[in-house]
Design a protein around this motif. Structure first.
Motif: not given
Length: 881
Positions: A732-748, A750-754
């Motif tokens: 859970k520790d590594s999975y949860q960190k990866a999920v939340i980091d990925n969500a933030k990076y994906f959002a960023k 998408l924003h940078e893609a317009g």
């Protein structure tokens, strides 16, 4: 003509070439040069303006304003919240309508009553004859304030342009707001007489009326007259005084309950007291209930009802034409004409509104109360009997932003076709294989409520327990030991005990119930238990339902299962004052509609003192303020139960998101297949101990799971869930960190893609696995379909200021499944670019998406060592897979 009254917009109408007529003593536009048909269609397709400044606007003020209105109106005025409106009727003592009206509460200390133009003087005379007994005043402000109805699917866009992007009103019917349009103060109501799901009535000062009208025309709205207003309201099934209200062709008073809207407009709440016409209306309501139950033994108080009617033969109905059933006249047409509509093609969300138009002969009729939906009748049109039918309705507003015509279709029996079942079975296998390969090898799945279980979880879920029973219950006589009602259950007994241990460890609580088979069932069992526990000291009377419940509104992303129309519906009380379900919603921050406003929430809790507080959302970007609210209710000594429905975020319980029990939740429910690793099941966790008062509530939750909710609790998936719990507690520790980091990076990315990413950039747009992208009002379903054609699976979503799923302007996405398949920052950046190409530039990216997906088919965050793989292969061999 010179004696007719004129609205503030008279000169504007004349300049636009309107045909002016006498309407209730007012000189009003009946149509413009484009004609009634074009005006009707433009309203349904884009946006039309209607001058409704001739309607009477009466301001009711003074200390006894509420008591006065309760006496003279049919509605429960005490239930009208600030910034809300309600439809109402002015009854006479015999249960007929003096008029129908709308009551607005823009301000705390006064009400605005809007009545029909032709009836204003009569209504004022009636109201003033009563108001002398009350300490309040009636002021006619018709000349001081103008009113413009802005109706149609583009109305919100036009008004939002004038408001500078400020939300015009909340998206629900009858919502009000006071705001500024380009420096001009206005009052806006989400009301109207056209039946449009997007329609507003804007009140402005008389000197601003021409400016507002012309400004809306500049933005693309077109003026429409009384003719189109009549065909639109008729299609919507709305009554018109003098046709569906007042007196019938025989000169008899039409009872108020003859009008379908009466069930919304009439209240018999105790706080109304002996209001005008109450006794007659109660008699009508009793008759109405009998009629709805097909008991026509006594229709004296309600001999006829207003119903829709549609011609089946060619012709045109007009008001006053007789309606027959067989040789008996059963009533009259009250309103009727030819109404235009846009022809639609396709089915469901694939429906396309074309540019082709047609007309249909429809109307409303006043017919005997035993005439039912789908009954075929005849209309006497100039001596000819033409066939007609009583449809359920002419139109639906259930799929905004468009009002959709419903052409009458009589249900037909389906003819079953013979089939080669063996061939169909083979076809099913091939189709299932194709679907599996597409979803697991070629598609990128971003549905936030889905997750592929590991191979071990899937195999265990399909193994022998999947076809067995293991009902069991704790028995006091055996010191609360579980007694199983079937033999051969020792293995599953062990599994359940191990699963309970793992889930307690994961959630950080004292007790868990794992027999519930969905998140919805988890909530139903909990609500049922809470209601039963409330009534534990009195079993001799009908059980009381739950009092006030505080939750996240579904428009704000709240779970359907925590709404009055969802799992809560059978357990929530009705507030006798408001006559609405006893549910209040978390206030949200004005600058971030996805975040609960804690300080305002404290005020709501202090006012309503809810018995149950339900945290949790299905559209969730933020942590829930569990700790802050727990501290508040403890400090204020407010007896409540705090529950957190973690269906979407159950797999994020921990240091990287929230620890609900440490923060003060007492009950946690959830689904085990979204961010958690399991098959589709549910879970209930509590933090009660045997010495606690609410230990009895926990025991009731268990009994509401079995035998209250399930008999067969799907043992196979329960076995799979145990493996998922092992995986989650280990990774859970590594999975949860990866999920939340990925969500933030994906959002960023998408924003940078317009793309327009919703949420607060200061927190990386999200604190969970979810990312929301705004693609434009009402375009969500279309964009989601285009992405699916390009092998990207998303969930279209209505944002907090949109009316419903068909009006969705956003995409709701989650990164948890693709994180398990190995996606990281590089992959989510590439995906964001592909999505932007597809959404913004219309490019076909399906092959590129498939190539990206094909590189990531191995499941991570699960056991995969050599010893485990050997055991897994042996297991597969033994069970024949």
């Amino acid at each position: 003509m010179s004696e007719l009254k004129r609205t503030q917009l008279y000169e504007t109408h004349v300049a636009a070439g309107a045909s002016m007529v006498d309407f209730g003593g007012w000189e009003m536009p009946v149509q413009y040069p484009t004609g009634i048909v074009a005006e009707h269609l433009y309203t349904r397709h884009f946006c039309s303006l209607f001058d409704v400044s001739h309607m009477g606007r009466l301001l009711i003020e003074g200390p006894e304003r509420l008591a006065f209105l309760q006496h003279v109106l049919s509605s429960n005025v005490a239930g009208l919240d600030l910034n809300m409106a309600q439809y109402c009727i002015l009854p006479d003592e015999d249960g007929g309508a003096v008029d129908d009206a709308y009551l607005y509460r823009f301000e705390e200390e006064r009400f605005l009553l809007v009545v029909n133009a032709a009836n204003t003087e009569k209504d004022l005379m009636h109201l003033r004859s009563v108001v002398k007994d009350y300490d309040c005043t009636i002021t006619d402000i018709t000349s001081r304030w103008a009113s413009i109805a802005v109706q149609g699917p583009k109305s919100k866009d036009l008004l939002t342009t004038l408001s500078g992007g400020v939300q015009v009103t909340e998206p629900m019917k009858n919502a009000l707001n006071t705001l500024t349009f380009e420096g001009h103060e206005v009052k806006v109501a989400k009301t109207g007489y056209t039946g449009e799901p997007l329609g507003y009535e804007v009140y402005c000062r008389s000197e601003d009326a021409a400016w507002l009208w012309n400004r809306l025309v500049e933005l693309g709205a077109r003026p429409a007259g009384l003719g189109a207003r009549d065909t639109l309201r008729m299609e919507a099934g709305f009554p018109l005084y003098g046709h569906e209200m007042g007196v019938d062709p025989d000169g008899q008073r039409i009872p108020i309950f003859a009008v379908p809207l009466a069930k919304f407009a009439v209240s018999f709440a105790p706080q109304k007291g002996e209001f005008i016409g109450r006794k007659a209306l109660e008699q009508q309501f009793d008759a109405f209930r009998r009629i709805m139950n097909r008991d026509f033994s006594d229709c004296t108080a309600l001999p006829r009802r207003i119903l829709p009617i549609a011609l089946l033969d060619r012709g045109v109905m007009r008001a006053g034409m007789a309606v027959y059933r067989g040789e008996k006249q059963v009533g009259w047409v009250t309103s009727g004409t030819m109404v235009p509509y846009y022809v639609a093609e396709g089915e469901g969300l694939e429906t396309v509104i074309t540019q082709e138009t047609a007309k249909r002969a429809i109307g409303l009729c006043y017919v005997d109360s035993d005439v039912l939906t789908d009954d075929v009748v005849e209309v006497d049109i100039r001596g000819r009997r033409l066939k007609a039918v009583i449809p359920a309705r002419h139109m639906s507003v259930g799929a905004p932003p468009y009002a959709r015509p419903l052409l009458y279709r009589r249900p037909e029996d389906e003819v079953s076709q013979p089939a080669d079942r063996a061939a169909k079975a083979l076809e099913l296998l091939h189709l299932a294989q194709d679907n599996h390969q597409w979803r697991q090898r070629q598609c990128i799945n971003l549905i936030p409520s889905e997750n592929t279980p590991s191979r071990a979880v899937q195999l265990l879920a399909a193994s022998d327990p999947s076809c067995r029973y293991a009902e069991h219950k704790k028995i006091i006589s055996f010191y609360d030991k579980d007694v199983f009602y079937y033999q051969g259950t020792k293995f599953i007994d062990t599994v359940e005990q191990l699963l309970a241990e793992q889930m307690r460890q994961y959630l950080g609580c004292t007790q868990v119930e794992t027999r519930v088979i969905s998140g919805q069932m988890s909530n139903m069992a909990t609500f049922s238990a809470l209601m039963d526990w409330k009534n534990r000291l009195d079993r001799k009377h009908t059980p009381q339902r739950l009092g006030y419940v505080l939750n996240n509104h579904i428009i704000r992303g709240g779970h359907l299962s925590a709404q009055p129309m969802g799992a809560l519906k059978d357990y929530i009380a009705v507030d006798p004052v408001t006559e609405r379900t006893a549910v209040v919603n978390f206030p949200v921050c004005r600058d971030d509609l996805f975040r609960i406003d804690v300080e305002e929430t404290k005020k709501v809790i202090d006012r309503y003192r809810p018995e149950l507080i339900i945290f949790g959302k299905s559209m969730v970007l933020r942590r829930e303020p569990v700790a802050e609210i727990r501290r508040f209710v403890t400090e204020q000594n407010i007896p409540t139960t705090i529950m957190y429905d973690m269906a979407h975020v159950l797999g994020l319980v921990g240091d990287h998101f929230q620890k609900p029990f440490e923060e003060g939740a007492e009950i946690v429910t959830g689904s085990t297949h979204k961010t958690f690793f399991g098959p589709q099941r549910g879970v209930i966790g509590v933090n009660y101990r045997r010495e606690d008062l609410k230990w009895g509530l926990w025991e009731t939750i268990q009994s509401r799971a079995f035998p209250g909710s399930v008999s067969n609790h799907h043992l196979g998936t329960q076995l799979g869930l145990l493996m998922a719990a092992y995986e989650m507690n280990y990774f859970k520790d590594s999975y949860q960190k990866a999920v939340i980091d990925n969500a933030k990076y994906f959002a960023k990315a998408l924003h940078e893609a317009g793309l327009h990413v919703l949420g607060d950039p200061a927190i990386g747009y999200t604190e969970t696995h979810q990312v929301l992208v705004d693609v434009g009002y009402g375009t969500g379903p279309e964009v989601a379909e285009r992405l699916e054609e390009n092998n990207i699976i998303v969930n279209y979503q209505a944002t907090p200021d949109e009316e419903g799923f068909t009006a969705s302007g956003a995409l709701r996405m989650g990164v948890s499944e693709m994180t398990r398949f190995g996606f990281g920052q590089t992959e989510f950046t590439e995906l964001a670019g592909l999505m932007a190409d597809c959404i913004l530039r219309g490019k076909d990216v399906g092959q590129e998406v498939s190539r990206l997906r094909s590189r990531y088919t191995t499941m991570h965050y699960c056991f995969d060592g050599p010893e485990f793989q050997t055991a897994l292969e042996q297991f597969m061999g033994q069970i024949g897979f």
